[in-house]
Write a protein that holds these residues in place. Structure first.
Motif, short mmCIF file in Angstrom:
data_model
loop_
_atom_site.label_atom_id
_atom_site.label_comp_id
_atom_site.label_asym_id
_atom_site.label_seq_id
_atom_site.Cartn_x
_atom_site.Cartn_y
_atom_site.Cartn_z
N LEU A 49 0.76 -1.19 0.16
CA LEU A 49 -0.05 -0.08 0.27
C LEU A 49 0.91 1.22 0.04
O LEU A 49 0.56 2.22 -0.76
N LEU A 50 1.94 1.20 0.80
CA LEU A 50 2.99 2.27 0.88
C LEU A 50 3.46 2.62 -0.66
O LEU A 50 3.46 3.78 -0.97
N LEU A 51 3.97 1.48 -1.40
CA LEU A 51 4.51 1.75 -2.54
C LEU A 51 3.51 2.41 -3.50
O LEU A 51 3.70 3.50 -4.31
N ILE A 52 2.06 1.93 -3.56
CA ILE A 52 1.24 2.41 -4.36
C ILE A 52 0.85 4.07 -4.11
O ILE A 52 0.76 4.81 -5.14
N LEU A 54 2.91 6.06 -2.49
CA LEU A 54 4.10 7.09 -2.77
C LEU A 54 4.16 7.17 -4.40
O LEU A 54 4.48 8.30 -4.73
N ASN A 55 3.98 6.19 -5.31
CA ASN A 55 3.99 6.18 -6.70
C ASN A 55 2.77 7.38 -7.00
O ASN A 55 2.96 8.01 -8.04
N THR A 56 1.43 7.12 -6.56
CA THR A 56 0.56 8.04 -6.65
C THR A 56 0.74 9.54 -6.34
O THR A 56 0.24 10.42 -7.16
N VAL A 57 1.19 9.94 -5.20
CA VAL A 57 1.31 11.06 -4.60
C VAL A 57 2.72 11.84 -5.14
O VAL A 57 2.61 12.92 -5.43
N LEU A 142 3.33 -1.28 -11.53
CA LEU A 142 3.26 0.09 -11.71
C LEU A 142 4.48 0.91 -12.86
O LEU A 142 4.16 1.83 -13.07
N GLY A 143 5.22 -0.16 -13.31
CA GLY A 143 6.13 0.26 -14.50
C GLY A 143 7.62 -0.01 -13.89
O GLY A 143 8.40 0.41 -14.94
N PHE A 144 7.98 -0.60 -12.89
CA PHE A 144 9.40 -0.96 -12.80
C PHE A 144 9.73 -1.95 -13.59
O PHE A 144 9.05 -2.97 -13.84
N ARG A 145 11.06 -1.77 -14.05
CA ARG A 145 11.54 -2.92 -14.95
C ARG A 145 13.18 -3.24 -14.59
O ARG A 145 13.93 -2.43 -14.06
N PHE A 146 13.27 -4.42 -14.79
CA PHE A 146 14.64 -4.74 -14.72
C PHE A 146 15.29 -4.73 -16.01
O PHE A 146 15.58 -5.40 -16.91
N ARG A 147 16.49 -3.69 -16.12
CA ARG A 147 16.84 -3.05 -17.49
C ARG A 147 18.19 -3.60 -17.62
O ARG A 147 18.85 -3.40 -18.64
N GLN A 148 18.77 -4.33 -16.80
CA GLN A 148 20.02 -4.74 -16.67
C GLN A 148 20.54 -6.18 -16.96
O GLN A 148 21.39 -6.85 -16.79
N GLY A 149 19.09 -6.79 -17.18
CA GLY A 149 19.29 -8.31 -17.59
C GLY A 149 18.88 -9.25 -16.30
O GLY A 149 18.90 -8.59 -15.21
N ILE A 150 18.86 -10.56 -16.50
CA ILE A 150 18.67 -11.51 -15.46
C ILE A 150 19.70 -11.71 -14.56
O ILE A 150 19.38 -11.74 -13.26
N PRO A 151 21.11 -11.77 -14.89
CA PRO A 151 22.04 -11.79 -13.61
C PRO A 151 21.81 -10.58 -12.80
O PRO A 151 22.07 -10.82 -11.47
#
Length: 268
Positions: A49-52, A54-57, A142-151
């Motif tokens: 809930l805190l993450l949602i 923070l991202n909203t506000v 919410l839009g977070f992505r792992f952009r540096q690969g699986i390792p």
């Protein structure tokens, strides 16, 4: 009528018996935590809930200020908050088991004496991984992505585990040595202040100049920066080494007191 009690043969303090008995007690702890509303809310409900919120506000304002999505700071930060909150809830549960005499009952059973504390360490690691995966799932929605690969993603999951085990050593020591929960509650207050004074809440340059050195060098900020670098890119080695130093330092300082306090609480 005479009651015949089952006999115990052989030594109980053997490595061969330590592993299976640790696994059994780990399962017990995980089931108890799963059924405890306090642990579930503090570990998953409140952080999600805190993450949602923070991202909203604040998400748009922070993204505009820093030039990158605020999620790459807030997701690591909230994950660490979940790790600490779960450890605090586990410490409260440990205090209840001590006060109820459950630890003393386990102590007189024919089980390896180290299995109780070993199980708590293993259960903490499992809980931390589960919380991290769930909160990363919320972050990805919410839009977070792992952009540096699986390792890098695998290494990213390891950062909360390392940080959480160090923090768990601290709160376990407080729980087994303190007869009241006030000490644990003070640690909870301190962890909340760490969240607001970390680079995951707002960028470092948004803090007053006098506060920037404190914010930059506190352990939570180092872990957040390491996780940010492993997800979107940026410095990794320096923050990761600092996180390693903080976490291993906490384990070294509090591991022996935690073991001594656990033994003393079990004999009470």
């Amino acid at each position: 009528m005479t009651t015949v009690l089952p006999g115990v043969s052989g030594h109980t303090e053997t490595v061969r018996k330590l592993v299976p008995q640790t696994l059994v007690q780990t399962k017990r702890l995980l089931i108890r935590w799963r059924r405890d509303p306090l642990t579930v809310v503090q570990s998953l409900g409140f952080p999600a809930l805190l993450l949602i919120m923070l991202n909203t506000v604040l998400g748009h304002q922070i993204s505009a200020f820093s030039g990158t999505s605020a999620l790459y700071g807030s997701v690591p930060m909230v994950t660490l908050v979940a790790v600490m909150s779960g450890s605090l809830a586990g410490a409260i549960t440990l205090g209840r088991e001590r006060d109820a005499g459950l630890l003393a009952r386990f102590w007189v059973l024919p089980v390896h004496r180290a299995s109780g504390l070993s199980a708590r360490v293993l259960a903490e690691a499992v809980r931390i991984v589960a919380c991290t995966v769930v909160l990363f799932g919320v972050g990805m929605a919410l839009g977070f992505r792992f952009r540096q690969g699986i390792p890098a993603a695998v290494a990213l999951i390891g950062v909360p585990v390392l940080y959480g085990l160090g923090f768990a050593a601290l709160v376990t020591t407080a729980a087994v040595f303190s007869a009241k929960s006030a000490v644990v509650e003070m640690i909870s207050l301190g962890s909340s202040l760490m969240m607001f004074f970390s680079t995951g809440f707002v960028p470092l340059t948004a803090y007053p100049e006098w506060a920037q050195p404190i914010v930059a060098h506190q352990p939570m900020s180092y872990a957040i920066e390491a996780m940010r670098g492993l997800s979107i890119g940026g410095p990794v080695r320096g923050p990761l080494l600092a996180t390693l130093a903080w976490s291993l330092g906490a384990m070294v300082v509090f591991a022996v007191p935690a073991a001594i306090g656990y033994t003393r609480a079990s004999r009470a």
